[in-house]
Scaffold this motif. Sequence first.
Motif, PDB file in Angstrom:
ATOM      1  N   ASP A 288      57.894  17.591  66.956  1.00  8.11           N
ATOM      2  CA  ASP A 288      57.281  18.720  67.662  1.00  8.11           C
ATOM      3  C   ASP A 288      56.310  18.256  68.742  1.00  8.11           C
ATOM      4  O   ASP A 288      56.236  18.855  69.818  1.00  8.11           O
ATOM      5  CB  ASP A 288      56.546  19.632  66.667  1.00  8.11           C
ATOM      6  N   MET A 289      55.559  17.209  68.470  1.00  8.80           N
ATOM      7  CA  MET A 289      54.600  16.742  69.467  1.00  8.80           C
ATOM      8  C   MET A 289      55.310  16.281  70.736  1.00  8.80           C
ATOM      9  O   MET A 289      54.850  16.526  71.851  1.00  8.80           O
ATOM     10  CB  MET A 289      53.762  15.603  68.873  1.00  8.80           C
ATOM     11  N   GLN A 290      56.468  15.623  70.576  1.00  6.34           N
ATOM     12  CA  GLN A 290      57.216  15.204  71.753  1.00  6.34           C
ATOM     13  C   GLN A 290      57.759  16.416  72.501  1.00  6.34           C
ATOM     14  O   GLN A 290      57.752  16.460  73.727  1.00  6.34           O
ATOM     15  CB  GLN A 290      58.376  14.290  71.345  1.00  6.34           C
ATOM     16  N   TRP A 291      58.252  17.397  71.753  1.00 13.92           N
ATOM     17  CA  TRP A 291      58.817  18.575  72.405  1.00 13.92           C
ATOM     18  C   TRP A 291      57.747  19.356  73.173  1.00 13.92           C
ATOM     19  O   TRP A 291      58.059  20.020  74.163  1.00 13.92           O
ATOM     20  CB  TRP A 291      59.474  19.483  71.356  1.00 13.92           C
ATOM     21  N   GLN A 292      56.516  19.268  72.738  1.00 19.82           N
ATOM     22  CA  GLN A 292      55.448  19.961  73.460  1.00 19.82           C
ATOM     23  C   GLN A 292      55.278  19.397  74.875  1.00 19.82           C
ATOM     24  O   GLN A 292      54.729  20.048  75.748  1.00 19.82           O
ATOM     25  CB  GLN A 292      54.125  19.841  72.684  1.00 19.82           C
ATOM     26  N   GLY A 293      55.781  18.179  75.096  1.00 19.22           N
ATOM     27  CA  GLY A 293      55.669  17.584  76.433  1.00 19.22           C
ATOM     28  C   GLY A 293      56.721  18.071  77.403  1.00 19.22           C
ATOM     29  O   GLY A 293      56.668  17.734  78.591  1.00 19.22           O
ATOM     30  N   LEU A 294      57.673  18.875  76.925  1.00 17.55           N
ATOM     31  CA  LEU A 294      58.741  19.364  77.806  1.00 17.55           C
ATOM     32  C   LEU A 294      58.239  20.589  78.571  1.00 17.55           C
ATOM     33  O   LEU A 294      58.582  21.728  78.267  1.00 17.55           O
ATOM     34  CB  LEU A 294      59.987  19.698  76.983  1.00 17.55           C
ATOM     35  N   ARG A 295      57.431  20.335  79.580  1.00 13.02           N
ATOM     36  CA  ARG A 295      56.769  21.422  80.305  1.00 13.02           C
ATOM     37  C   ARG A 295      57.736  22.290  81.104  1.00 13.02           C
ATOM     38  O   ARG A 295      57.428  23.430  81.432  1.00 13.02           O
ATOM     39  CB  ARG A 295      55.713  20.844  81.246  1.00 13.02           C
ATOM     40  N   SER A 296      58.936  21.746  81.420  1.00 12.18           N
ATOM     41  CA  SER A 296      59.902  22.500  82.228  1.00 12.18           C
ATOM     42  C   SER A 296      60.907  23.258  81.377  1.00 12.18           C
ATOM     43  O   SER A 296      61.714  24.026  81.911  1.00 12.18           O
ATOM     44  CB  SER A 296      60.645  21.557  83.176  1.00 12.18           C
ATOM     45  N   LEU A 297      60.894  23.055  80.059  1.00 12.30           N
ATOM     46  CA  LEU A 297      61.904  23.656  79.196  1.00 12.30           C
ATOM     47  C   LEU A 297      61.755  25.176  79.157  1.00 12.30           C
ATOM     48  O   LEU A 297      60.705  25.701  78.801  1.00 12.30           O
ATOM     49  CB  LEU A 297      61.792  23.080  77.779  1.00 12.30           C
ATOM     50  N   CYS A 298      62.844  25.859  79.523  1.00 15.47           N
ATOM     51  CA  CYS A 298      62.838  27.324  79.551  1.00 15.47           C
ATOM     52  C   CYS A 298      63.723  27.927  78.467  1.00 15.47           C
ATOM     53  O   CYS A 298      63.400  28.967  77.907  1.00 15.47           O
ATOM     54  CB  CYS A 298      63.308  27.836  80.911  1.00 15.47           C
ATOM     55  N   CYS A 299      64.845  27.278  78.204  1.00 15.17           N
ATOM     56  CA  CYS A 299      65.845  27.892  77.337  1.00 15.17           C
ATOM     57  C   CYS A 299      66.320  26.890  76.291  1.00 15.17           C
ATOM     58  O   CYS A 299      66.704  25.772  76.619  1.00 15.17           O
ATOM     59  CB  CYS A 299      67.022  28.395  78.178  1.00 15.17           C
TER      60      CYS A 299
END
Length: 489
Positions: free
Chosen positions: A445-456
């Motif tokens: 989850d911590m890594q996924w929080q870095g995906l600032r451009s993720l929309c979908c």
Amino acid sequence: MLSRFKCLHSLNLSGSRVRELLSSIGKLKHLRYLDLSYNADIKKLPTSLTRLRNLQTLDLSGCGINELPRDIEKMVSLRHLIDKCDDLIIMPCNLGLLTNLQTLPLFKVGRSNGSTFQKNCELSELNGLNSLRGKLTIKNLEHMEKATTPTLAILEAKQYLQSLKLKWEPIDDNVVSDDRGEVRIDEILLEGLKPHPNLKRLSIFCFGGVKLSSWLSSITNLTSINLVDCERCQHIPPLEQLPYLKILSLRGLHDLEYVSDQGMDSSSCTPSTTFYQSLKELKLTDCSKLLGWWRRDKDNDDDGEMTWLIELPSFPCLSKLTINGCPKLTSMPLYPSLEELYLEDTSSKPLQQTMKLVTGVAVAPSTSSCFLVPLSRLKSMSIECVWDLEVLPEEGVKKLTALTDLKIVSCPTLFQLFRGIGHLISLQNIIIRDCHDFFDEDNYDMQWQGLRSLCCLRLSGLPAMESPPLGLLQHLVIWDCHNLLVLPE
């Protein structure tokens, strides 16, 4: 009414639902342009049409015409015969006398009658048409029951031709004996259909031979080669030195095991800047026996494999790669400059090979400039039915900084996405579907929080997943995930 316009130069009846062209059309002696396109009810042209000695353009695209006028050679001024008629059965006698003809998109070889060709559909009618330019499609080449190379040199003088399609219809084995033993008629015929070196685009459909003609590698201006449903083909001439080749597509070559006949091992394989130096798009589709690009002398252990990878050539400009229906393919040239990657029903090993060099583990100093930031241009990656994909190397993933779209579908051994996903700063859309072993056990989850451009994020058919990794989302779809226990706050 038309017969009154005796000085008419141009007549456009395109898409006007005309059912029949009356014989009075022959009275328009000054007519130079006649467009009958997209009138599917017109089945036959009146013989009076051949009286139009000044006609330069006749457009029959999308018509239902099955036969051209028998005396078409009388139309001595004709330059553009646009006859894209799927219903056209035979070509007229003496078509080759129209020496001013520049446009002839379609030529159909007539069916032989016993041992003699019908006179009005011989392939030799193309002989005198050396002013042809643009596109030419030759269909029904399977009707050529007799073919000898010296009598078929009909294309080599057509220096203005830009695009050529050669089409056979699939038939049973067709062989003829000569001094060399049994030789396929298709191979003899293709050898005699050598085009002028100025040709830019070549497509060959349903060729029945085992070996393509050697002239293929001598047409140095080719920018596109498309081989479709050549099911018996086992040998392709060397294409890597064609300086302008941008698109290469191989589809339905079911007997092909290696793209290049030349064997390659660690002693003979060296990087080369002339290896497909202009190739931008490569498609390998439904080549069920394809094993690799080159034949390798022996298998290597891990160290030998890595040494061999170092020395593999790479496609320097390849931006789009599609591999579909090649389940045995495990070795490819490297492709560090990709922008789009589509893998389906194949092995992940070629991708892993390129990504191993991304890690910088085994990059030779002399070639390191070739792999400075491999795959850093990749924008779209779609992986479907890749049976051996478990996880992608973390260090390789970190270089995918331009990736915006990721799709992974029906990969049965995928058990987690990949470490380093937080480095994919451009990633906007993720689809993961029907991966039954997918289970994000380490919870990134911590890594996924870095995906600032993720929309979908779309997740479906993931029965082993208990909690989805979520970042900052605008759109979330979760479907058919039976063990889902909780959603993060």
